[in-house]
Design a protein around this motif. Structure first.
Motif, PDB file in Angstrom:
ATOM      1  N   ILE A 237       0.916  -1.574   0.358  1.00  0.00           N
ATOM      2  CA  ILE A 237       0.147  -0.510   0.266  1.00  0.00           C
ATOM      3  C   ILE A 237       0.935   0.902   0.334  1.00  0.00           C
ATOM      4  N   ARG A 238       1.770   0.629   0.548  1.00  0.00           N
ATOM      5  CA  ARG A 238       2.512   1.796   0.595  1.00  0.00           C
ATOM      6  C   ARG A 238       3.261   2.318  -0.660  1.00  0.00           C
ATOM      7  N   LYS A 239       3.566   1.404  -1.307  1.00  0.00           N
ATOM      8  CA  LYS A 239       4.734   1.814  -2.081  1.00  0.00           C
ATOM      9  C   LYS A 239       3.787   2.034  -3.783  1.00  0.00           C
ATOM     10  N   ALA A 240       2.519   1.566  -3.538  1.00  0.00           N
ATOM     11  CA  ALA A 240       1.322   2.480  -4.247  1.00  0.00           C
ATOM     12  C   ALA A 240       1.248   3.796  -4.571  1.00  0.00           C
ATOM     13  N   LEU A 241       0.763   4.090  -2.980  1.00  0.00           N
ATOM     14  CA  LEU A 241       0.945   5.372  -2.600  1.00  0.00           C
ATOM     15  C   LEU A 241       2.167   6.204  -3.137  1.00  0.00           C
ATOM     16  N   ARG A 242       2.611   5.842  -2.715  1.00  0.00           N
ATOM     17  CA  ARG A 242       3.884   6.445  -3.217  1.00  0.00           C
ATOM     18  C   ARG A 242       4.677   6.525  -4.843  1.00  0.00           C
ATOM     19  N   ASP A 243       3.983   5.580  -5.360  1.00  0.00           N
ATOM     20  CA  ASP A 243       4.441   5.701  -7.064  1.00  0.00           C
ATOM     21  C   ASP A 243       3.542   6.275  -7.484  1.00  0.00           C
ATOM     22  N   ARG A 244       1.968   6.551  -7.189  1.00  0.00           N
ATOM     23  CA  ARG A 244       0.958   7.579  -7.537  1.00  0.00           C
ATOM     24  C   ARG A 244       1.593   8.998  -7.261  1.00  0.00           C
ATOM     25  N   LYS A 245       2.455   8.711  -5.939  1.00  0.00           N
ATOM     26  CA  LYS A 245       2.308  10.858  -5.806  1.00  0.00           C
ATOM     27  C   LYS A 245       3.359  11.146  -6.262  1.00  0.00           C
ATOM     28  N   ARG A 246       4.322   9.749  -6.973  1.00  0.00           N
ATOM     29  CA  ARG A 246       5.930  10.187  -8.246  1.00  0.00           C
ATOM     30  C   ARG A 246       5.231  10.849  -9.417  1.00  0.00           C
ATOM     31  N   CYS A 247       4.230  10.118 -10.261  1.00  0.00           N
ATOM     32  CA  CYS A 247       3.311  10.695 -10.825  1.00  0.00           C
ATOM     33  C   CYS A 247       2.616  11.713 -10.626  1.00  0.00           C
ATOM     34  N   ARG A 248       1.808  11.736  -9.625  1.00  0.00           N
ATOM     35  CA  ARG A 248       1.551  13.107  -9.619  1.00  0.00           C
ATOM     36  C   ARG A 248       2.238  14.715  -9.817  1.00  0.00           C
ATOM     37  N   ASP A 249       3.306  14.267  -9.015  1.00  0.00           N
ATOM     38  CA  ASP A 249       4.334  15.428  -8.882  1.00  0.00           C
ATOM     39  C   ASP A 249       5.524  15.501 -10.476  1.00  0.00           C
ATOM     40  N   TRP A 250       5.875  14.691 -10.623  1.00  0.00           N
ATOM     41  CA  TRP A 250       6.032  14.636 -12.154  1.00  0.00           C
ATOM     42  C   TRP A 250       5.088  15.406 -13.385  1.00  0.00           C
ATOM     43  N   LEU A 251       3.830  15.065 -13.589  1.00  0.00           N
ATOM     44  CA  LEU A 251       3.098  15.991 -14.234  1.00  0.00           C
ATOM     45  C   LEU A 251       2.883  17.440 -13.716  1.00  0.00           C
ATOM     46  N   MET A 252       2.535  17.711 -12.014  1.00  0.00           N
ATOM     47  CA  MET A 252       2.762  19.179 -12.585  1.00  0.00           C
ATOM     48  C   MET A 252       3.018  20.261 -12.770  1.00  0.00           C
ATOM     49  N   PRO A 253       4.778  19.788 -13.551  1.00  0.00           N
ATOM     50  CA  PRO A 253       4.852  21.194 -14.303  1.00  0.00           C
ATOM     51  C   PRO A 253       4.312  20.958 -16.014  1.00  0.00           C
TER      52      PRO A 253
END
Length: 88
Positions: free
Chosen positions: A10-26
């Motif tokens: 669960i922690r890894k899945a959440l971390r991956d989602r956040k990494r994608c969001r952070d990468w997409l924001m710019p």
């Protein structure tokens, strides 16, 4: 699956989602046009971030759209005429 393994997953899945969001924001910053299709952004994210599940990217995509207040990014990008008439 043990409780510890489940929590780690669960922690890894959440971390991956956040990494994608952070990468997409710019890419979704105000005023920026959608340059590629969602599929192409996913491929770019894989190249830069490493292995990420499609589900994690899709969730990160939605989070980034909501956080950046860019609902126009929900609409698919039209393929260019060149791509429509060229066999890949």
């Amino acid at each position: 699956m043990s409780e510890l393994n489940l929590q780690a997953t669960i922690r890894k899945a959440l971390r991956d989602r956040k990494r994608c969001r952070d990468w997409l924001m710019p890419h979704m910053a105000l005023g920026k046009l959608k340059a590629f299709t969602k599929k192409h952004y996913h491929q770019l994210a894989l190249a830069e971030l490493g292995p990420i599940s499609r589900a994690a990217f899709d969730d990160g995509w939605i989070w980034a759209i909501e956080d950046s207040q860019r609902p126009d990014w929900y609409n698919p990008k039209r393929r260019s005429k060149l791509l429509r008439y060229t066999r890949l």
